[in-house]
Design a protein around this motif. Structure first.
Motif, PDB file in Angstrom:
ATOM      1  N   PHE A   1       7.593   4.450 -14.868  1.00  0.00           N
ATOM      2  CA  PHE A   1       7.862   3.147 -14.794  1.00  0.00           C
ATOM      3  C   PHE A   1       9.227   2.691 -15.238  1.00  0.00           C
ATOM      4  CE2 PHE A   1       3.592   0.809 -13.434  1.00  0.00           C
ATOM      5  CZ  PHE A   1       3.389   2.023 -12.778  1.00  0.00           C
ATOM      6  N   THR A   2       9.908   1.889 -14.847  1.00  0.00           N
ATOM      7  CA  THR A   2      11.214   1.398 -15.431  1.00  0.00           C
ATOM      8  C   THR A   2      11.392  -0.078 -15.292  1.00  0.00           C
ATOM      9  OG1 THR A   2      12.381   3.617 -15.128  1.00  0.00           O
ATOM     10  CG2 THR A   2      13.718   1.814 -15.519  1.00  0.00           C
ATOM     11  N   ILE A   3      11.933  -0.897 -16.285  1.00  0.00           N
ATOM     12  CA  ILE A   3      12.293  -2.375 -16.008  1.00  0.00           C
ATOM     13  C   ILE A   3      13.732  -2.690 -15.965  1.00  0.00           C
ATOM     14  CG2 ILE A   3      12.033  -3.079 -18.410  1.00  0.00           C
ATOM     15  CD1 ILE A   3      10.922  -5.489 -17.548  1.00  0.00           C
ATOM     16  N   SER A   4      14.387  -3.429 -15.182  1.00  0.00           N
ATOM     17  CA  SER A   4      15.763  -3.528 -15.320  1.00  0.00           C
ATOM     18  C   SER A   4      15.836  -5.139 -14.734  1.00  0.00           C
ATOM     19  CB  SER A   4      16.254  -2.680 -14.460  1.00  0.00           C
ATOM     20  OG  SER A   4      16.016  -2.785 -12.997  1.00  0.00           O
ATOM     21  N   ARG A   5      17.052  -5.470 -14.651  1.00  0.00           N
ATOM     22  CA  ARG A   5      17.468  -6.669 -14.232  1.00  0.00           C
ATOM     23  C   ARG A   5      18.899  -7.026 -13.596  1.00  0.00           C
ATOM     24  NH1 ARG A   5      19.591  -9.802 -19.987  1.00  0.00           N
ATOM     25  NH2 ARG A   5      21.640  -8.491 -20.161  1.00  0.00           N
ATOM     26  N   ASP A   6      18.937  -7.854 -13.091  1.00  0.00           N
ATOM     27  CA  ASP A   6      20.239  -8.390 -12.271  1.00  0.00           C
ATOM     28  C   ASP A   6      20.571  -9.948 -12.672  1.00  0.00           C
ATOM     29  OD1 ASP A   6      22.147  -9.271 -10.551  1.00  0.00           O
ATOM     30  OD2 ASP A   6      21.635  -7.773  -8.902  1.00  0.00           O
ATOM     31  N   ASN A   7      21.521  -9.865 -13.713  1.00  0.00           N
ATOM     32  CA  ASN A   7      21.831 -11.129 -14.152  1.00  0.00           C
ATOM     33  C   ASN A   7      22.368 -12.363 -13.066  1.00  0.00           C
ATOM     34  OD1 ASN A   7      21.299 -10.710 -16.883  1.00  0.00           O
ATOM     35  ND2 ASN A   7      23.117  -9.978 -17.285  1.00  0.00           N
ATOM     36  N   ALA A   8      23.023 -11.815 -12.055  1.00  0.00           N
ATOM     37  CA  ALA A   8      23.678 -12.705 -10.982  1.00  0.00           C
ATOM     38  C   ALA A   8      22.652 -13.172 -10.106  1.00  0.00           C
ATOM     39  CB  ALA A   8      24.556 -11.834 -10.286  1.00  0.00           C
ATOM     40  N   LYS A   9      21.405 -12.715 -10.146  1.00  0.00           N
ATOM     41  CA  LYS A   9      20.346 -12.945  -9.040  1.00  0.00           C
ATOM     42  C   LYS A   9      19.196 -13.388  -9.767  1.00  0.00           C
ATOM     43  CE  LYS A   9      21.381  -9.492  -5.530  1.00  0.00           C
ATOM     44  NZ  LYS A   9      20.724  -8.502  -4.882  1.00  0.00           N
ATOM     45  N   ASN A  10      19.174 -13.374 -11.291  1.00  0.00           N
ATOM     46  CA  ASN A  10      18.225 -14.010 -12.025  1.00  0.00           C
ATOM     47  C   ASN A  10      16.679 -13.209 -11.690  1.00  0.00           C
ATOM     48  OD1 ASN A  10      19.737 -15.750 -13.891  1.00  0.00           O
ATOM     49  ND2 ASN A  10      19.081 -17.606 -12.372  1.00  0.00           N
ATOM     50  N   THR A  11      17.147 -12.025 -11.285  1.00  0.00           N
ATOM     51  CA  THR A  11      15.799 -11.113 -11.046  1.00  0.00           C
ATOM     52  C   THR A  11      15.591  -9.927 -11.912  1.00  0.00           C
ATOM     53  OG1 THR A  11      16.269 -11.874  -8.726  1.00  0.00           O
ATOM     54  CG2 THR A  11      14.937  -9.758  -9.053  1.00  0.00           C
ATOM     55  N   VAL A  12      14.064  -9.791 -12.358  1.00  0.00           N
ATOM     56  CA  VAL A  12      13.946  -8.594 -12.907  1.00  0.00           C
ATOM     57  C   VAL A  12      13.057  -7.583 -12.071  1.00  0.00           C
ATOM     58  CG1 VAL A  12      12.273  -7.771 -14.821  1.00  0.00           C
ATOM     59  CG2 VAL A  12      13.548  -9.942 -15.296  1.00  0.00           C
TER      60      VAL A  12
ATOM     61  N   LEU B   1       0.700  -1.203   0.037  1.00  0.00           N
ATOM     62  CA  LEU B   1       0.147   0.121  -0.156  1.00  0.00           C
ATOM     63  C   LEU B   1       0.741   1.275  -0.006  1.00  0.00           C
ATOM     64  CD1 LEU B   1      -2.674   1.447   0.296  1.00  0.00           C
ATOM     65  CD2 LEU B   1      -2.456   1.265   2.798  1.00  0.00           C
ATOM     66  N   VAL B   2       0.501   2.206  -1.135  1.00  0.00           N
ATOM     67  CA  VAL B   2       1.369   3.275  -0.871  1.00  0.00           C
ATOM     68  C   VAL B   2       0.410   4.458  -1.179  1.00  0.00           C
ATOM     69  CG1 VAL B   2       2.081   2.938  -3.453  1.00  0.00           C
ATOM     70  CG2 VAL B   2       3.431   4.455  -2.243  1.00  0.00           C
ATOM     71  N   GLN B   3       0.877   5.714  -0.872  1.00  0.00           N
ATOM     72  CA  GLN B   3       0.045   7.009  -1.283  1.00  0.00           C
ATOM     73  C   GLN B   3       0.275   7.458  -2.901  1.00  0.00           C
ATOM     74  OE1 GLN B   3       0.888   9.704   1.623  1.00  0.00           O
ATOM     75  NE2 GLN B   3      -1.341   9.076   2.794  1.00  0.00           N
ATOM     76  N   ALA B   4      -0.790   8.067  -3.385  1.00  0.00           N
ATOM     77  CA  ALA B   4      -0.258   8.647  -4.497  1.00  0.00           C
ATOM     78  C   ALA B   4       0.906   9.502  -4.765  1.00  0.00           C
ATOM     79  CB  ALA B   4      -1.600   9.406  -5.207  1.00  0.00           C
ATOM     80  N   GLY B   5       1.745   9.385  -5.739  1.00  0.00           N
ATOM     81  CA  GLY B   5       3.038  10.141  -5.646  1.00  0.00           C
ATOM     82  C   GLY B   5       4.064   9.365  -5.040  1.00  0.00           C
ATOM     83  N   GLY B   6       3.878   8.225  -4.491  1.00  0.00           N
ATOM     84  CA  GLY B   6       4.938   7.439  -4.001  1.00  0.00           C
ATOM     85  C   GLY B   6       5.448   6.284  -4.929  1.00  0.00           C
ATOM     86  N   SER B   7       6.490   5.632  -4.467  1.00  0.00           N
ATOM     87  CA  SER B   7       7.168   4.759  -5.373  1.00  0.00           C
ATOM     88  C   SER B   7       7.087   3.467  -4.657  1.00  0.00           C
ATOM     89  CB  SER B   7       8.564   5.148  -5.532  1.00  0.00           C
ATOM     90  OG  SER B   7       8.585   6.536  -6.183  1.00  0.00           O
ATOM     91  N   LEU B   8       7.369   2.168  -5.503  1.00  0.00           N
ATOM     92  CA  LEU B   8       7.611   0.945  -5.274  1.00  0.00           C
ATOM     93  C   LEU B   8       8.240   0.206  -6.122  1.00  0.00           C
ATOM     94  CD1 LEU B   8       3.704  -0.420  -4.087  1.00  0.00           C
ATOM     95  CD2 LEU B   8       5.811  -0.294  -2.540  1.00  0.00           C
ATOM     96  N   ARG B   9       9.129  -0.706  -5.664  1.00  0.00           N
ATOM     97  CA  ARG B   9       9.888  -1.625  -6.785  1.00  0.00           C
ATOM     98  C   ARG B   9       9.596  -3.150  -6.448  1.00  0.00           C
ATOM     99  NH1 ARG B   9      16.420  -2.632  -6.781  1.00  0.00           N
ATOM    100  NH2 ARG B   9      15.756  -3.872  -4.878  1.00  0.00           N
ATOM    101  N   LEU B  10       8.822  -3.591  -7.467  1.00  0.00           N
ATOM    102  CA  LEU B  10       8.590  -4.921  -7.606  1.00  0.00           C
ATOM    103  C   LEU B  10       9.733  -5.920  -8.110  1.00  0.00           C
ATOM    104  CD1 LEU B  10       5.052  -4.660  -9.060  1.00  0.00           C
ATOM    105  CD2 LEU B  10       5.883  -4.535  -6.715  1.00  0.00           C
ATOM    106  N   SER B  11       9.962  -6.964  -7.367  1.00  0.00           N
ATOM    107  CA  SER B  11      10.881  -7.902  -8.000  1.00  0.00           C
ATOM    108  C   SER B  11      10.503  -9.289  -8.339  1.00  0.00           C
ATOM    109  CB  SER B  11      11.808  -8.323  -6.789  1.00  0.00           C
ATOM    110  OG  SER B  11      12.583  -7.252  -6.156  1.00  0.00           O
ATOM    111  N   CYS B  12      10.888  -9.756  -9.380  1.00  0.00           N
ATOM    112  CA  CYS B  12      10.742 -11.117 -10.042  1.00  0.00           C
ATOM    113  C   CYS B  12      11.615 -12.130 -10.067  1.00  0.00           C
ATOM    114  CB  CYS B  12       9.948 -11.080 -11.353  1.00  0.00           C
ATOM    115  SG  CYS B  12       9.774 -12.567 -12.437  1.00  0.00           S
ATOM    116  N   ALA B  13      11.812 -12.963  -8.824  1.00  0.00           N
ATOM    117  CA  ALA B  13      12.978 -13.849  -8.865  1.00  0.00           C
ATOM    118  C   ALA B  13      12.525 -15.128  -9.839  1.00  0.00           C
ATOM    119  CB  ALA B  13      12.966 -14.357  -7.502  1.00  0.00           C
TER     120      ALA B  13
END
Length: 122
Positions: A68-79, A11-23
């Protein structure tokens, strides 16, 4: 087989930020396209962003560019999906998925995570 696990919603207020992870685990991701989708109550699942693992090519829905921005970490197999300047209409269950094709069509994705809830209050 590919296993995908999302995290980072909340839960976040409008204007805020979150980072989602996909392992990801189970097999190599070098030949796969990793996508983020979201689905709000009563609405169709929509494409948010994608990442061509092998080539490092990024895709982002036009309406979300600049926030929004998408990125990855190869070492962690995470997007990751970095979400800034969140709006109430961004509220949805966000899913990570994998496909053998580079596409925004959810029907072409063979593997899905369990989803993580994002709620933006105004």
């Amino acid at each position: 087989q590919v296993q995908l696990v999302e995290s980072g919603g909340g839960l976040v207020q409008a204007g805020g930020s979150l980072r989602l992870s996909c392992a990801a685990s189970g097999r190599t991701l070098s030949s796969l396209f990793i996508g983020w989708f979201r689905q709000a109550p009563g609405m169709e699942r929509e494409f948010v962003a994608g990442f061509v693992w092998n080539g490092g090519i990024k895709y982002l829905a036009d309406s979300l560019k600049g926030r929004f921005t998408i990125s990855r970490d190869n070492a962690k197999n995470t997007v990751y999906l970095q979400m800034n300047s969140l709006k109430a209409e961004d509220s949805a269950v966000y899913y990570c998925a994998a496909s053998k094709h580079t596409t925004s069509d959810s029907n072409e994705f063979d593997y899905w995570g369990q989803g993580t809830q994002v709620t933006v209050s105004s």
